[in-house]
Write an enzyme that holds these catalytic residues in place. Structure first.
Site, PDB file in Angstrom:
ATOM      1  N   SER A 126       0.820  -1.274  -0.170  1.00 50.93           N
ATOM      2  CA  SER A 126       0.078   0.056   0.192  1.00 50.93           C
ATOM      3  C   SER A 126       0.782   1.230  -0.115  1.00 50.93           C
ATOM      4  O   SER A 126       1.790   1.530  -0.954  1.00 50.93           O
ATOM      5  CB  SER A 126      -1.076   0.062   1.208  1.00 50.93           C
ATOM      6  OG  SER A 126      -1.886   0.865   1.024  1.00 50.93           O
ATOM      7  N   ASP A 244      -9.790  -5.345  -4.577  1.00 52.02           N
ATOM      8  CA  ASP A 244      -9.268  -4.407  -3.575  1.00 52.02           C
ATOM      9  C   ASP A 244     -10.300  -3.352  -3.291  1.00 52.02           C
ATOM     10  O   ASP A 244     -10.969  -2.609  -4.209  1.00 52.02           O
ATOM     11  CB  ASP A 244      -8.031  -3.491  -4.171  1.00 52.02           C
ATOM     12  CG  ASP A 244      -7.202  -2.917  -3.208  1.00 52.02           C
ATOM     13  OD1 ASP A 244      -7.984  -2.311  -2.241  1.00 52.02           O
ATOM     14  OD2 ASP A 244      -6.011  -3.129  -3.119  1.00 52.02           O
ATOM     15  N   HIS A 301      -7.590  -5.684   0.028  1.00 53.60           N
ATOM     16  CA  HIS A 301      -6.223  -5.015  -0.112  1.00 53.60           C
ATOM     17  C   HIS A 301      -5.106  -5.419   0.749  1.00 53.60           C
ATOM     18  O   HIS A 301      -4.150  -5.501   0.410  1.00 53.60           O
ATOM     19  CB  HIS A 301      -6.671  -3.680   0.464  1.00 53.60           C
ATOM     20  CG  HIS A 301      -5.678  -2.583   0.558  1.00 53.60           C
ATOM     21  ND1 HIS A 301      -5.160  -2.068  -0.925  1.00 53.60           N
ATOM     22  CD2 HIS A 301      -4.939  -1.745   1.659  1.00 53.60           C
ATOM     23  CE1 HIS A 301      -4.358  -0.830  -0.444  1.00 53.60           C
ATOM     24  NE2 HIS A 301      -4.124  -1.047   0.734  1.00 53.60           N
TER      25      HIS A 301
END
Length: 320
Positions: A126, A244, A301
């Site tokens: 991320s 995601d 995610h």
């Protein structure tokens, strides 16, 4: 008049939010730097290169606990370290400062350590993917072999990030740019540095200070340095998924993004200016066969960090 009051309220909220953010993150930054000199020891051996990991926004080193186990099982003897830096509130700090801090940590703990003499891999998640890419591009002495990018917002974010910090939870995506592109937000909050509003593309390039610079899309004295350092990589692995629920659009993990002024259309990497101009070496890496993309459906995610099946299929083969 209603719009003016709304924007005025947003800016007032920004003042209080960033004051609180600055106090919390400064304290957290000090805590994150304590004791890291004890993490790397001389004499570790193994048949695989070491792996260093960097967590995402609001996360911590423990986010990679499962991944550490997967590495130990699949590649026994591998030195693997999840960096204990900029955890929790400290991840709010502007990314330039975080990059500098990670480079300082690596220079202290890795650069002169024989364990890392032959290189190492960076596996980042991320927001951490942007920090790692910043380290790669800005640190001349890096010895990163493979950069594994997990669900990274490489061309920005236009969605969930705006509500990730509680005082901003009532900000709408439509008006977020009016505060996130302000000088104060850009100098204070990490996520403001990669907020990419496709309806205000000019403001993004002119007022967003971090991501356009990292992508070499603004003229700078370090453009050539960043490109040369990025191309020192042996390979880059991009991982993302249509499942995601955080990245908007999810294709930003693949260097794709919304068409200007149209969130119903996503332009793939090969049609993006950052690729067409080869601004920091992305096209060169792709042309030489060193850029790998995997985007299986249905992966959340953070799901990448907890699935041994995903690790075994999409990550382990690249950790030489």
């Amino acid at each position: 008049m209603a719009r003016s009051r709304h924007l005025g309220g947003l800016r007032l909220a920004l003042v209080f939010a960033l004051l609180a953010l600055h106090a919390w993150s400064a304290s957290a930054e000090r805590r994150s730097e304590n004791g890291v000199e004890n993490w790397v020891k001389n004499g570790a051996t193994g048949s695989y290169l070491p792996v260093l990991m960097m967590h995402g926004y609001g996360g911590s080193a423990s986010d990679f606990d499962d991944m550490l186990q997967f590495i130990a099982m699949e590649h026994p003897g591998t030195v693997a370290i999840s960096l204990p830096l900029y955890e929790h509130y400290a991840s709010d700090l502007v990314l330039d400062r975080q990059i500098e801090g990670v480079i300082d940590w690596l220079e202290t703990n890795v650069a002169s350590n024989e364990t890392f003499a032959d290189g190492y891999h960076l596996m980042c998640h991320s927001q951490g993917t942007l920090i790692c890419r910043g380290v790669i591009e800005r640190w001349r002495e890096h010895r990163v072999n493979t950069f594994v990018s997990i669900a990274g917002p490489h061309l920005g974010q236009y969605g969930a990030t705006v509500g990730a910090f509680a005082p901003f939870e009532n900000f709408t995506t439509e008006y977020a740019w009016t505060v996130l592109y302000s000088r104060w937000a850009q100098a204070t909050w990490s996520a403001a540095g990669y907020w990419h509003d496709p309806y205000h593309e000019k403001a993004y390039y002119n007022r967003c200070k971090f991501l356009p610079s990292l992508n070499n899309m603004v003229e700078s004295d370090i453009n050539s340095i960043q490109k040369r350092n990025f191309l020192k990589l042996n390979s880059t692995v991009l991982l993302g998924s249509s499942g995601d629920q955080v990245l908007v659009p999810w294709q930003t993990s693949m260097f794709g993004f919304f068409e200007v002024n149209n969130v119903d259309e996503v332009r793939p990497m090969q049609e993006q200016p950052v690729y067409l101009r080869d601004s920091f070496g992305l096209r060169t890496m792709h042309d030489r066969g060193s850029l790998v993309q995997h985007h299986p459906p249905g992966v959340l995610h953070s799901g990448w960090l907890h699935s041994q099946l995903l690790f075994r299929k999409f990550i382990a083969p690249y950790l030489s």
